[in-house]
Design an enzyme around this catalytic site. Structure first.
Site, short mmCIF file in Angstrom:
data_model
loop_
_atom_site.label_atom_id
_atom_site.label_comp_id
_atom_site.label_asym_id
_atom_site.label_seq_id
_atom_site.Cartn_x
_atom_site.Cartn_y
_atom_site.Cartn_z
N ARG A 203 0.75 -9.37 -2.55
CA ARG A 203 1.87 -8.85 -1.74
C ARG A 203 2.03 -9.58 -0.40
O ARG A 203 2.49 -8.98 0.58
CB ARG A 203 1.72 -7.34 -1.46
CG ARG A 203 1.73 -6.41 -2.64
CD ARG A 203 3.05 -6.42 -3.40
NE ARG A 203 3.01 -7.35 -4.50
CZ ARG A 203 2.53 -7.08 -5.72
NH1 ARG A 203 2.09 -5.89 -5.98
NH2 ARG A 203 2.52 -7.98 -6.67
N SER B 52 5.51 1.54 -3.71
CA SER B 52 4.16 1.80 -3.20
C SER B 52 4.11 1.64 -1.69
O SER B 52 4.53 0.62 -1.14
CB SER B 52 3.16 0.83 -3.83
OG SER B 52 3.05 1.11 -5.20
N GLU C 93 1.96 -1.49 2.48
CA GLU C 93 2.67 -2.54 1.75
C GLU C 93 4.11 -2.63 2.27
O GLU C 93 4.68 -3.70 2.34
CB GLU C 93 2.68 -2.22 0.25
CG GLU C 93 3.40 -3.26 -0.58
CD GLU C 93 3.23 -3.06 -2.08
OE1 GLU C 93 2.12 -2.67 -2.52
OE2 GLU C 93 4.21 -3.28 -2.80
#
Ligand SMILES: Cc1cc2nc3c(=O)[nH]c(=O)nc-3n(C[C@H](O)[C@H](O)[C@H](O)COP(=O)(O)OP(=O)(O)OC[C@H]3O[C@@H](n4cnc5c(N)ncnc54)[C@H](O)[C@@H]3O)c2cc1C
Length: 290
Positions: free
Chosen positions: A151, A200, A272
């Protein structure tokens, strides 16, 4: 910004501009004279403060919204939807694209986030990606120069990703269809698509702590509600907007979760999602960079 983000949350932007060509984008960046700005895709991973975001916000459209298949690659513009890219790859029987099934957003946002599954990110498919720098230079980078990780990617935040050439080798159409359908089924069954969210919230801490949803669950935050926001029952790493959530509601749930996780397991969860327009102390409370 509420109307421009998937969360449907957030106050106004200082300025907003949408650019449909390289020339317009370069001129737009030049007009900012070195001032900070934000780049927005579909806003599927951005939480904007209730006060809004002071910096100008720019997004891409027009010539950047394209997907073109070639023999074993695909060229996609920065404004192209990831669902369009993935849908085209599936329909054409191209192998290796199921990891992005049911991931909302643009190719530009996907490059910045290295979007994908736990194992695979968009940069794993990059032959090269192009970005416009604030100075108006178009730079082309290969995956190994970009330092992609889970990520994240090690390229300047102010670069605007305008497009990429991606590997899309032919596969067995029936097998491709099957893996895509299975991945979509799994995502839709276990995650939350019917309410606004950013997917998320936390990165997986890994190691013995496991997935972020499991950590959130262990500290008793699954289902927790604050104002109009809820840590969803179906997926404890999602915070949904039940209808009238504020950014403050979401941040409260994040800060409380993070506090409890540190107390119980001695780790600090790392977000995130990207947070725009927040005060330094709010960012610190959720472990985010400015
Ligand atoms: C229901 C749901 C499921 C999700 N599932 C997944 C998943 O499985 N895997 C996953 O990785 N993510 C997932 N996400 C998060 C999201 O889909 C991805 O992060 C996606 O890449 C965001 O793309 P975007 O265009 O909306 O980017 P935005 O949210 O608009 O922006 C995200 C970041 O990218 C930057 N950015 C955007 N466009 C550009 C550009 N052109 N150039 C440079 N920087 C840019 C922004 O400045 C920001 O920092 C999910 C989200 C939802 C709502």
């Amino acid at each position: 910004m509420a109307s421009l983000t998937r969360y449907r949350i957030g106050g106004p932007a200082g300025r907003y501009g949408r650019f449909g060509s390289h020339a317009d984008l370069a001129a737009g960046l030049e007009s900012l004279e070195g001032a900070a700005y934000r780049v927005l895709g579909w806003g599927a991973n951005v939480l904007v403060s209730d006060r809004g975001v002071p910096e100008p916000v720019i997004s891409l459209s027009g010539e950047f919204d394209c997907v073109e298949m070639a023999a074993d690659t695909v060229d996609a513009g920065g404004a192209a939807g990831l669902p369009t890219l993935v849908g085209d790859a599936r329909r054409e029987g191209r192998a290796g694209w199921e990891f992005l099934e049911a991931v909302p957003g643009t190719v530009g946002g996907g490059l910045r986030m290295n979007a994908g599954s736990a194992e695979t990110g968009l940069w794993d498919r990059v032959v090269w990606a192009e970005a416009l720098t604030p100075a108006g230079d178009l730079v082309r980078v290969q995956a190994e120069e970009a330092g992609p990780a889970y990520r994240s990617v090690q390229l300047p935040e102010e670069w605007v990703f305008t497009g990429a050439r991606l590997a899309a080798p032919p596969g067995d159409p029936a097998a491709v269809n099957e893996v895509h359908a299975e991945r979509r089924r799994l995502k839709v069954e276990t995650q939350v698509y019917e309410l606004p969210s950013c997917g998320s919230i936390w990165k997986n801490p890994g190691g013995s702590h496991g997935s972020a949803w499991a950590v959130v669950d262990r500290v008793g935050m699954r289902g927790a509600v604050r104002g109009g926001a809820q840590i969803t029952e179906r997926h404890a790493n999602f915070i949904a907007n039940l209808g009238d959530a504020t950014a403050a509601d979401v941040v409260w749930l994040m800060a409380e979760t993070r506090r409890r996780v540190h107390e119980a397991e001695g780790i600090w969860l790392e977000p995130e999602i990207r947070l725009w327009g927040f005060e330094p102390e709010e960012l610190v409370s959720v472990g985010a960079a400015s």
